[in-house]
Motif scaffolding. Structure first.
Motif, PDB file in Angstrom:
ATOM      1  N   GLY A 114       0.851  -1.326   0.111  1.00  0.00           N
ATOM      2  CA  GLY A 114       0.016  -0.069  -0.032  1.00  0.00           C
ATOM      3  C   GLY A 114       0.959   1.273   0.002  1.00  0.00           C
ATOM      4  N   THR A 115       0.827   2.151  -0.940  1.00  0.00           N
ATOM      5  CA  THR A 115       1.647   3.217  -1.153  1.00  0.00           C
ATOM      6  C   THR A 115       0.760   4.582  -1.655  1.00  0.00           C
ATOM      7  N   LEU A 155      -2.931  -1.954  -8.632  1.00  0.00           N
ATOM      8  CA  LEU A 155      -2.035  -2.451  -9.892  1.00  0.00           C
ATOM      9  C   LEU A 155      -1.448  -3.494  -9.698  1.00  0.00           C
ATOM     10  N   ILE A 156      -1.672  -4.576 -10.791  1.00  0.00           N
ATOM     11  CA  ILE A 156      -1.096  -5.860 -10.676  1.00  0.00           C
ATOM     12  C   ILE A 156       0.304  -6.099 -11.253  1.00  0.00           C
ATOM     13  N   ALA A 157       1.085  -6.542 -10.549  1.00  0.00           N
ATOM     14  CA  ALA A 157       2.451  -6.854 -11.338  1.00  0.00           C
ATOM     15  C   ALA A 157       2.103  -7.762 -12.481  1.00  0.00           C
ATOM     16  N   ASP A 158       2.642  -7.238 -13.617  1.00  0.00           N
ATOM     17  CA  ASP A 158       2.319  -7.843 -14.863  1.00  0.00           C
ATOM     18  C   ASP A 158       2.933  -9.276 -14.800  1.00  0.00           C
ATOM     19  N   LEU A 159       4.029  -9.552 -14.455  1.00  0.00           N
ATOM     20  CA  LEU A 159       4.473 -10.942 -14.455  1.00  0.00           C
ATOM     21  C   LEU A 159       3.657 -12.055 -13.747  1.00  0.00           C
ATOM     22  N   MET A 160       2.866 -11.270 -12.590  1.00  0.00           N
ATOM     23  CA  MET A 160       2.149 -12.331 -11.767  1.00  0.00           C
ATOM     24  C   MET A 160       0.796 -12.605 -12.724  1.00  0.00           C
ATOM     25  N   ASN A 188     -13.077  -2.805  -1.239  1.00  0.00           N
ATOM     26  CA  ASN A 188     -13.108  -2.980  -2.683  1.00  0.00           C
ATOM     27  C   ASN A 188     -12.161  -1.864  -3.426  1.00  0.00           C
ATOM     28  N   VAL A 189     -11.292  -2.632  -4.331  1.00  0.00           N
ATOM     29  CA  VAL A 189     -10.457  -1.570  -5.113  1.00  0.00           C
ATOM     30  C   VAL A 189     -10.782  -1.976  -6.549  1.00  0.00           C
ATOM     31  N   LYS A 190     -10.515  -1.264  -7.264  1.00  0.00           N
ATOM     32  CA  LYS A 190     -10.532  -1.323  -8.747  1.00  0.00           C
ATOM     33  C   LYS A 190      -9.311  -1.792  -9.334  1.00  0.00           C
ATOM     34  N   VAL A 191      -9.088  -2.806 -10.199  1.00  0.00           N
ATOM     35  CA  VAL A 191      -7.904  -2.944 -10.703  1.00  0.00           C
ATOM     36  C   VAL A 191      -7.702  -2.071 -11.920  1.00  0.00           C
ATOM     37  N   TYR A 192      -6.741  -1.102 -12.093  1.00  0.00           N
ATOM     38  CA  TYR A 192      -6.613  -0.062 -13.048  1.00  0.00           C
ATOM     39  C   TYR A 192      -5.532  -0.693 -14.054  1.00  0.00           C
ATOM     40  N   GLY A 193      -4.576  -1.574 -13.493  1.00  0.00           N
ATOM     41  CA  GLY A 193      -3.705  -1.978 -14.678  1.00  0.00           C
ATOM     42  C   GLY A 193      -2.740  -2.905 -14.317  1.00  0.00           C
ATOM     43  N   THR A 194      -1.911  -3.124 -14.990  1.00  0.00           N
ATOM     44  CA  THR A 194      -0.748  -4.007 -14.702  1.00  0.00           C
ATOM     45  C   THR A 194       0.734  -3.216 -14.653  1.00  0.00           C
ATOM     46  N   PHE A 195       1.633  -3.507 -14.121  1.00  0.00           N
ATOM     47  CA  PHE A 195       2.929  -2.670 -14.233  1.00  0.00           C
ATOM     48  C   PHE A 195       4.180  -3.643 -14.169  1.00  0.00           C
ATOM     49  N   ALA A 196       5.244  -3.074 -14.680  1.00  0.00           N
ATOM     50  CA  ALA A 196       6.490  -3.719 -14.484  1.00  0.00           C
ATOM     51  C   ALA A 196       7.698  -2.885 -14.381  1.00  0.00           C
ATOM     52  N   PHE A 197       8.583  -3.301 -14.133  1.00  0.00           N
ATOM     53  CA  PHE A 197       9.917  -2.446 -13.992  1.00  0.00           C
ATOM     54  C   PHE A 197      10.742  -2.662 -14.896  1.00  0.00           C
ATOM     55  N   LEU A 235       0.688  -3.201  -6.186  1.00  0.00           N
ATOM     56  CA  LEU A 235       0.512  -2.022  -5.455  1.00  0.00           C
ATOM     57  C   LEU A 235      -1.058  -1.673  -5.364  1.00  0.00           C
ATOM     58  N   MET A 236      -1.081  -1.033  -4.131  1.00  0.00           N
ATOM     59  CA  MET A 236      -2.555  -0.816  -3.716  1.00  0.00           C
ATOM     60  C   MET A 236      -2.459   0.796  -3.244  1.00  0.00           C
ATOM     61  N   ASP A 237      -3.514   1.484  -3.441  1.00  0.00           N
ATOM     62  CA  ASP A 237      -3.632   2.806  -2.852  1.00  0.00           C
ATOM     63  C   ASP A 237      -3.212   2.853  -1.378  1.00  0.00           C
ATOM     64  N   LEU A 238      -2.986   3.777  -0.880  1.00  0.00           N
ATOM     65  CA  LEU A 238      -2.647   4.102   0.616  1.00  0.00           C
ATOM     66  C   LEU A 238      -3.918   4.031   1.588  1.00  0.00           C
ATOM     67  N   MET A 239      -4.905   4.674   0.963  1.00  0.00           N
ATOM     68  CA  MET A 239      -6.129   4.611   1.652  1.00  0.00           C
ATOM     69  C   MET A 239      -6.709   3.312   1.917  1.00  0.00           C
ATOM     70  N   SER A 240      -6.829   2.538   1.092  1.00  0.00           N
ATOM     71  CA  SER A 240      -7.660   1.139   1.022  1.00  0.00           C
ATOM     72  C   SER A 240      -6.565   0.281   2.023  1.00  0.00           C
ATOM     73  N   PHE A 241      -5.477   0.589   1.543  1.00  0.00           N
ATOM     74  CA  PHE A 241      -4.478  -0.089   2.781  1.00  0.00           C
ATOM     75  C   PHE A 241      -4.756   0.143   4.007  1.00  0.00           C
ATOM     76  N   ARG A 242      -4.569   1.446   4.311  1.00  0.00           N
ATOM     77  CA  ARG A 242      -4.914   1.780   5.792  1.00  0.00           C
ATOM     78  C   ARG A 242      -6.121   1.194   6.324  1.00  0.00           C
ATOM     79  N   GLU A 243      -7.141   1.081   5.518  1.00  0.00           N
ATOM     80  CA  GLU A 243      -8.472   0.660   5.980  1.00  0.00           C
ATOM     81  C   GLU A 243      -8.595  -0.765   6.333  1.00  0.00           C
ATOM     82  N   LEU A 244      -7.800  -1.583   5.376  1.00  0.00           N
ATOM     83  CA  LEU A 244      -7.708  -3.034   5.584  1.00  0.00           C
ATOM     84  C   LEU A 244      -6.918  -3.313   6.841  1.00  0.00           C
ATOM     85  N   PHE A 245      -5.866  -2.604   6.985  1.00  0.00           N
ATOM     86  CA  PHE A 245      -5.218  -2.660   8.305  1.00  0.00           C
ATOM     87  C   PHE A 245      -5.937  -2.112   9.409  1.00  0.00           C
ATOM     88  N   GLY A 246      -7.101  -1.501   9.358  1.00  0.00           N
ATOM     89  CA  GLY A 246      -7.980  -1.097  10.428  1.00  0.00           C
ATOM     90  C   GLY A 246      -7.446   0.294  10.861  1.00  0.00           C
TER      91      GLY A 246
END
Ligand code: ADP
Ligand code: MG
Lengths: 252, 709
Positions: free
Chosen positions: B240-241, B269-274, B403-412, B426-437
């Motif tokens: 989450g970032t 965002l999903i890692a493209d290789l995955m 709930n988070v929408k998958v916007y795309g995939t990424f690679a380095f 990768l996940m947005d920070l707000m969703s991450f914070r909520e998941l973590f409570g």
């Protein structure tokens, strides 16, 4: 004649653990500039010890050793080394050349230590010396490619290359056959006459003593007298050709 | 002075040549230096490449996390094994303080966690569709999308879904037979299951299906659906970032499919290789791999791995068949019959024939597969545009959904094929914070609001959950337990309302900064001064009571970052042994030579050489030996490195992509191994010679007069 070496009441003791060996027991001696002098005596009589004191490679236990007007007792190791480098030339019984250097480089070595002359001047000087000892043709030879006589000639050239006041030679012919030894002494004497360099050489061989202007006879660490070569040879004959060792060992 | 030096070197060289043992010493020094420069250079390059990978893909130059953490931060730790990091509480303050530290470019907040994606049971999904269709046909539609669809169309679709069900049952039957043959899968061999399967295989069951559709559906739901073991799990590691900052800081990151998450919005965002490796249809993935391999010159005919891929594609059509309903099956059978010029009617056999690829027909079949089959099936289990519902369980058992929408995939860039770099999503920070409570100020506000609005209404939790798992939430991901404050959690409808709203919400930078993070990446202006920066950050943390600690990327990457250090330690040990051997032999040899040459030293002293000259003479001898052979070793090592650098070393496998930071490792010709080698040589030579040299120095000039022993 001015004195170049003055030795007064010199005692030299070597301590070997609990025992003390007296190699010299109150020696006094004066050597003048330009002399060609021989120190004669049987083996173990103290010849080498005396030459070492004159050569500043050792200092006396008691008494005064003055070389070129300097009292060696008060000098530091460094000063003694410099005195040796600039005032004294050494000729050794076993030649002591640097085996990995050529004839030229061996002779050049003291000049490099002095660090006074540039390469060209050094070359001239070394070649002139080697010419005088008859080895100009052997510049690039290594010591092991030379005969004993030739090696000693290189050693003579090395001893004289810095133009020293005194040349010391401890039994210079002991490792040579008599014919070669005589040639070496001829060479030394001619250099002494040409340059006026003082030569002090030790020997227990009466044939060698003959070359000297004067012979200082030494026995049991004491000077027996200063004689002409003829007197000395006569004495030598009385005592016998090769006296046995007669060192005294006392408890300290 | 110079002439004297030349003379000493001359003496040294002559003396060295005289003794053959010097060749052994020299050889050892040469070997040691060669190994050191070559391997040291390679390791250095490897380290730099890995640094590029680690720094550029996740870690940044420095990671900060709570000073009170018991666990160490391990960004590339083993799967499922996460460091339990306490939260960093006042991130804005920390960010403020750190950006003031010299050399700090940016601070990117982060939190690392994981979820497991389970895709829905195919039977359940099909049954649900059927039920909705029946309801619509009977005039009481529960699915708004089906209202208004003509009856004829509904009947047609029902038939298609029933055909799909029967196909699934056929596949299950095959599974049972296979299981019975090798007696492994006891679940499907259970007599009860066999009996149920036998019943639904009867044509009679289906002929009468319409008589009592809801009862029959219930039977299928209760007895058949549980048999389906279609539970491939995907482990989803995510960070989450602050996505904008992340993309700006990690400039090797690029979007492969879809788009970046719009600024300030929630998204995944999903890692493209995955995405390719684990979420793509296996058949398609295998075809891709064969295609890739063939482009690299490998052939199906000769390559065992490719042969295996083709074989698997021919035999494992189950995954495809399960997805095909009646209409799709009929269409595909028809087009495949035409394509393959056969009268075969079994979809299994037809697919198997299509996928029986050789080097001759591969390109053609590959294109045909993507053209005919792929449009009929779901190519990816999670697609761009899907909504991921990620669940986290609190310690008290409460479920937090985000709930988070998958916007795309990424690679380095350069790491496209690296499983290590491609394992983190990768996940947005707000969703991450909520998941973590963790309660954000934004959320706290909202909590009050919703409680006020919905206060009186008691909505059962089950209903709310059921609604949540409706059409939009096709994929459910379960997150590892987070630390959720149950008091802060919301319940029922309120949450649903909020979540729908949240998905569309745009957050300001303050929202993102404000609140809790677990760790953060610190990017530097000048990475070479990383140690200094770490020290300064730790100092600032102390002074301002920030409660954080800073570690280098190397430390933060866990075991991964230490690998190089382990290799380096091994190298030092190996080279150390070589040099210690060289040193010992050298010491003994110089000692012997000194004892043998006392008359030479005495003579030199007698004719006027000072002590220092003797000392230098002996030292120079060893130095010449060390520098000569060491220099040769350096030259050789550097030469080999330079030769390797012209082509680079190809990564032997995908994992090495990460360590090589790309397909090839190009060794850097850095000077430090040379400098260190030089220092080592000096230490070895002087160290082994000093004692004998001091002895030589002390030889008395009297020694010249004594006859040679
Ligand atoms: N370094 C020494 N340690 C102990 N005794 C020594 C040492 N050098 C010489 N001597 C002793 O001193 C005496 C004189 O020796 P030396 O001067 O070598 O005599 P010569 O050279 O006349 O043969 C001998 O008895 C010898 O054993
Ligand atoms: Mg003697």
């Amino acid at each position: 004649m001015s004195a170049i070496v003055t030795i007064t009441d010199v005692v030299k003791e070597y301590s070997l653990g609990a025992t003390v060996v007296q190699a010299l027991r109150g020696v006094s001696l004066t050597v003048d500039k330009g002399e060609f002098i021989s120190i004669a005596g049987p083996s173990g009589s103290g010849k080498t010890t005396l030459l070492n004191l004159i050569g500043c490679v050792d200092t006396a236990t008691r008494g005064v050793v003055e070389v070129a007007g300097k009292n060696t007792a008060n000098m530091s190791e460094r000063e003694l080394t410099n005195l040796r480098l600039n005032t004294i030339g050494f000729i050794f019984q076993s030649f002591n050349l640097v085996s990995v250097l050529t004839v030229f480089q061996n002779v050049e070595f003291p000049l490099l230590l002095q660090n006074k002359l540039n390469a060209k001047e050094r070359k001239e000087r070394v070649e002139s010396l080697l010419e005088q000892v008859g080895l100009l043709t052997h510049l690039k030879h290594r010591p092991n490619e030379l005969s004993g006589g030739q090696r000693q000639r290189v050693a003579i050239a090395r001893a004289l290359v810095t133009d020293p006041l005194i040349v010391l030679a401890d039994e210079p012919t002991a490792n040579l056959d008599s014919e070669t030894g005589q040639a070496i002494l001829d060479l030394m004497r001619s250099l002494n006459q040409k340059k006026g360099t003082t030569f002090i050489f030790s020997t227990h061989d009466h044939r060698v003593m003959r070359y000297a202007n004067a012979v200082v006879r030494i026995a049991d660490g004491k000077v027996k007298g200063r004689e002409s070569p003829q007197e000395a040879v006569a004495h030598e004959m009385e005592l016998g050709p090769d006296p046995t060792l007669s060192t005294e060992v006392r408890a300290s | 002075m110079i002439d004297r030096g030349v003379l000493l070197v001359r003496i040294a060289v002559r003396n060295l040549l005289a003794s053959p043992i010097n060749l052994l010493i020299g050889g050892l020094i040469l070997l040691g230096t060669l190994v050191f420069v070559l391997l040291g250079g390679l390791l250095d390059s490897l380290n730099q490449a890995m640094q590029r990978s680690v720094v550029g893909s996740l870690a940044g130059h420095i990671q900060i996390y709570s000073a009170s953490s018991k666990d160490e931060l391990a960004l590339f730790g083993q799967m499922g094994n996460f460091p339990d990091l306490p939260a960093i509480n006042d991130f804005p303050k920390i960010q403020d303080a750190l950006t003031k530290v010299e050399n700090v470019k940016m601070v990117v907040p982060m939190g690392i966690s994981a979820a497991i994606i389970t895709s829905g049971n195919i039977v359940d999904v099909t049954l649900e569709k059927l039920r909705n269709l029946y309801k619509a046909r009977d005039g009481q539609p529960s699915d708004p999308k089906l209202s208004g669809v003509p009856r004829e169309e509904l009947v047609l679709r029902i038939e298609s879904e029933i055909a799909h069900l029967r196909q699934i049952i056929k596949v299950l039957r095959g599974d049972v037979e296979k299981a019975m043959a090798d007696m492994v899968n006891t679940k499907s061999v259970e007599p009860r299951n066999v009996e149920a399967l036998a019943r639904v295989e009867q044509p009679a069951f289906w002929a009468d299906f319409d008589q009592a559709p809801y009862e029959n559906l219930e039977f299928l739901e209760n007895r058949i659906a549980p048999i389906v073991t279609d539970t491939s799990l995907v482990f989803l590691r995510y960070v989450g970032t602050d996505l904008d900052k992340f993309q700006k800081s990690f400039d090797r990151m690029r979007i492969i499919k879809g788009s970046p998450v719009p600024q300030g919005q929630r998204g995944f965002l999903i890692a493209d290789l995955m995405h390719e490796d684990q979420m793509k249809l296996k058949t398609a993935r295998r075809l891709d791999k064969v295609k890739d391999a063939r482009l690299n010159g490998r052939l199906i005919a000769t390559d065992d791995e490719l042969k295996r891929f083709v074989k698997e594609n021919r035999h494992q059509t189950r995954e495809l068949v399960l997805q095909l309903d009646g209409l799709k099956t009929a269409a595909l059978v028809k087009s495949l019959q035409a394509l393959l010029a056969t009268k075969e009617t079994s979809i299994d056999v037809l697919l198997s024939q299509l996928l029986d690829t050789t080097d001759e027909n591969f390109e053609e079949r590959y294109a045909q597969f993507y053209e005919l089959v792929v449009p009929q099936v779901q190519l990816y289990r999670v697609k761009v545009g899907d909504m991921l519902t990620i669940k986290a369980f609190t310690k008290s058992g409460y479920v937090q959904n985000v709930n988070v929408k998958v916007y795309g995939t990424f690679a380095f860039t350069g790491l496209e094929k690296s499983p290590l770099a491609g394992a983190t999503n990768l996940m947005d920070l707000m969703s991450f914070r909520e998941l973590f409570g963790y309660l954000t100020s934004d959320k706290a506000e909202e909590l009050k609001e919703i409680q006020r609005a919905t206060g009186a209404k008691a909505v059962s939790r089950e209903n709310a959950e059921a609604e949540l798992f409706g059409e939009d939430a096709e994929v459910v991901a379960e997150a590892t337990p987070g630390v959720i404050d149950p008091d802060a959690a919301l319940a029922g409808t309120g949450r649903k309302l909020r979540e729908e709203d949240l998905i569309r919400r745009v957050y300001t930078q303050q929202h993102l900064d404000d609140g809790v993070v677990l760790h953060a990446a610190v990017m530097l202006e000048d990475p070479s001064r990383i140690d200094e920066a770490i020290a300064r950050i730790n100092q600032v943390s102390q002074e301002q009571h920030l409660g954080i600690q800073a570690v280098s990327w190397q430390k933060a990457s866990g075991i991964l970052g230490q690998i190089i250090n382990v290799f380096r330690a091994l190298l030092f040990v190996a080279v150390g042994i070589i040099f210690i051997a060289a040193m010992l032999i050298m010491y003994l040899s110089v000692l012997m030579a000194t004892l043998q040459r006392t008359q030479l030293f005495g003579t030199m002293r007698a004719i006027g050489a000072q002590r220092g000259l003797i000392l230098s003479m002996v030292l120079i001898e060893s130095l010449v030996l060390g520098l000569l052979f060491g220099g040769l070793g350096m030259l050789a090592g550097w030469g080999v490195l330079a030769a390797i650098a012209t082509t680079g070393i190809a990564a032997p496998n995908d994992v090495m992509y990460f360590f090589f930071s790309g397909p090839r490792l190009i060794p850097q010709l850095s000077t430090w191994p040379l400098v260190v080698a030089l220092v080592i040589i000096l230490v070895v030579t002087i160290g082994s010679t000093l004692l004998p040299a001091l002895m030589a120095m002390r030889v008395s000039p009297l020694r010249a007069m004594q006859a040679d022993e």
